[in-house]
Design a protein around this motif. Structure first.
Motif, short mmCIF file in Angstrom:
data_model
loop_
_atom_site.label_atom_id
_atom_site.label_comp_id
_atom_site.label_asym_id
_atom_site.label_seq_id
_atom_site.Cartn_x
_atom_site.Cartn_y
_atom_site.Cartn_z
N LEU A 64 34.74 -39.64 -23.50
CA LEU A 64 34.02 -38.16 -24.58
C LEU A 64 33.42 -39.13 -25.61
O LEU A 64 33.73 -39.96 -26.03
CB LEU A 64 35.12 -37.86 -24.90
CG LEU A 64 36.19 -36.72 -24.23
CD1 LEU A 64 37.56 -36.47 -24.78
CD2 LEU A 64 35.31 -35.83 -24.19
N HIS A 65 32.70 -38.76 -26.63
CA HIS A 65 31.16 -39.32 -27.45
C HIS A 65 31.32 -38.46 -28.40
O HIS A 65 31.07 -37.38 -28.55
CB HIS A 65 30.47 -40.19 -27.01
CG HIS A 65 29.57 -40.48 -28.02
ND1 HIS A 65 29.49 -41.32 -29.00
CD2 HIS A 65 28.28 -40.09 -28.48
CE1 HIS A 65 29.03 -41.80 -29.84
NE2 HIS A 65 28.46 -41.06 -29.51
N LEU A 66 31.86 -38.60 -29.34
CA LEU A 66 32.03 -37.23 -30.21
C LEU A 66 31.23 -37.82 -32.10
O LEU A 66 31.53 -38.63 -32.37
CB LEU A 66 33.49 -36.66 -30.73
CG LEU A 66 33.32 -35.49 -32.04
CD1 LEU A 66 32.15 -34.06 -31.27
CD2 LEU A 66 34.43 -35.10 -32.56
N LEU B 203 29.63 -33.06 -29.16
CA LEU B 203 30.76 -33.88 -28.15
C LEU B 203 29.55 -33.80 -26.58
O LEU B 203 29.44 -32.75 -26.38
CB LEU B 203 31.95 -32.39 -27.57
CG LEU B 203 33.01 -32.68 -27.23
CD1 LEU B 203 33.32 -33.97 -27.39
CD2 LEU B 203 33.77 -32.40 -26.56
N SER B 204 29.94 -34.58 -26.57
CA SER B 204 29.43 -35.69 -25.02
C SER B 204 30.22 -36.12 -24.04
O SER B 204 31.21 -36.43 -24.52
CB SER B 204 28.31 -36.36 -25.32
OG SER B 204 27.73 -36.89 -23.82
N ALA C 80 28.00 -30.76 -35.02
CA ALA C 80 28.82 -31.81 -34.19
C ALA C 80 28.65 -31.53 -32.50
O ALA C 80 27.98 -30.84 -32.19
CB ALA C 80 30.33 -31.03 -34.09
N LYS D 296 28.36 -36.78 -35.91
CA LYS D 296 28.25 -35.28 -36.53
C LYS D 296 26.94 -35.95 -36.62
O LYS D 296 26.34 -36.67 -37.08
CB LYS D 296 28.99 -35.19 -37.76
CG LYS D 296 28.49 -34.59 -38.52
CD LYS D 296 29.33 -34.45 -39.88
CE LYS D 296 28.70 -33.46 -41.15
NZ LYS D 296 29.34 -33.70 -42.59
N ARG E 78 27.83 -28.72 -28.24
CA ARG E 78 26.48 -28.77 -29.84
C ARG E 78 27.84 -27.28 -31.29
O ARG E 78 27.95 -26.50 -30.02
CB ARG E 78 25.69 -28.77 -30.27
CG ARG E 78 24.84 -29.76 -29.65
CD ARG E 78 22.70 -29.06 -28.89
NE ARG E 78 21.82 -29.80 -29.15
CZ ARG E 78 21.84 -30.73 -29.42
NH1 ARG E 78 22.09 -31.58 -31.01
NH2 ARG E 78 21.04 -32.33 -28.76
N ILE F 65 36.98 -28.61 -29.03
CA ILE F 65 37.15 -29.35 -28.68
C ILE F 65 38.52 -30.18 -27.99
O ILE F 65 38.83 -30.36 -27.03
CB ILE F 65 37.08 -30.73 -30.18
CG1 ILE F 65 36.08 -29.95 -30.58
CG2 ILE F 65 37.75 -32.16 -29.86
CD1 ILE F 65 35.90 -30.96 -32.12
#
Length: 108
Positions: A27-29, A38-39, A36, A31, A100, A5
């Protein structure tokens, strides 16, 4: 993993350099299903479709002074942690990377 990350956040900073006319990087995280997600989304110039298959190749770059190692390293780190990375891009609209990572369940 935290290192992945952190590396992605560093790449976000570098992506801002590809947007000389401004724009935002988000950023977009989340679960989801033991992973996880992360975009990383930018409003940059996008990546032409004919270049998309090449962006993770070592030494491929379109940036003056670039080494072409950034995304190649990101992909290797993500895969080394059991993850996956995908990209969607539209020239003139921006790019989205989706990373991912499997999450380890704590035994507490």
């Amino acid at each position: 993993s935290t290192h992945c990350i952190s590396s992605a956040a560093s790449d976000v900073y570098k992506r801002q350099q590809h947007m000389p006319d401004g724009g935002q990087v988000g950023l977009h995280l989340v679960k989801e299903d033991g992973q996880a997600l992360l975009s990383v989304i930018d409003q940059g110039p996008g990546i032409p479709a004919d270049q998309l298959p090449l962006i993770f190749d070592p030494f491929f770059t379109q940036r003056s002074g670039g080494t072409g190692l950034g995304l190649a390293i990101v992909e290797r780190v993500v895969r080394a942690h059991g993850g996956d990375i995908r990209v969607k891009s539209r020239p003139g609209e921006g790019t989205q990377f989706l990373l991912r990572f499997p999450l380890e369940e704590s035994s507490a």
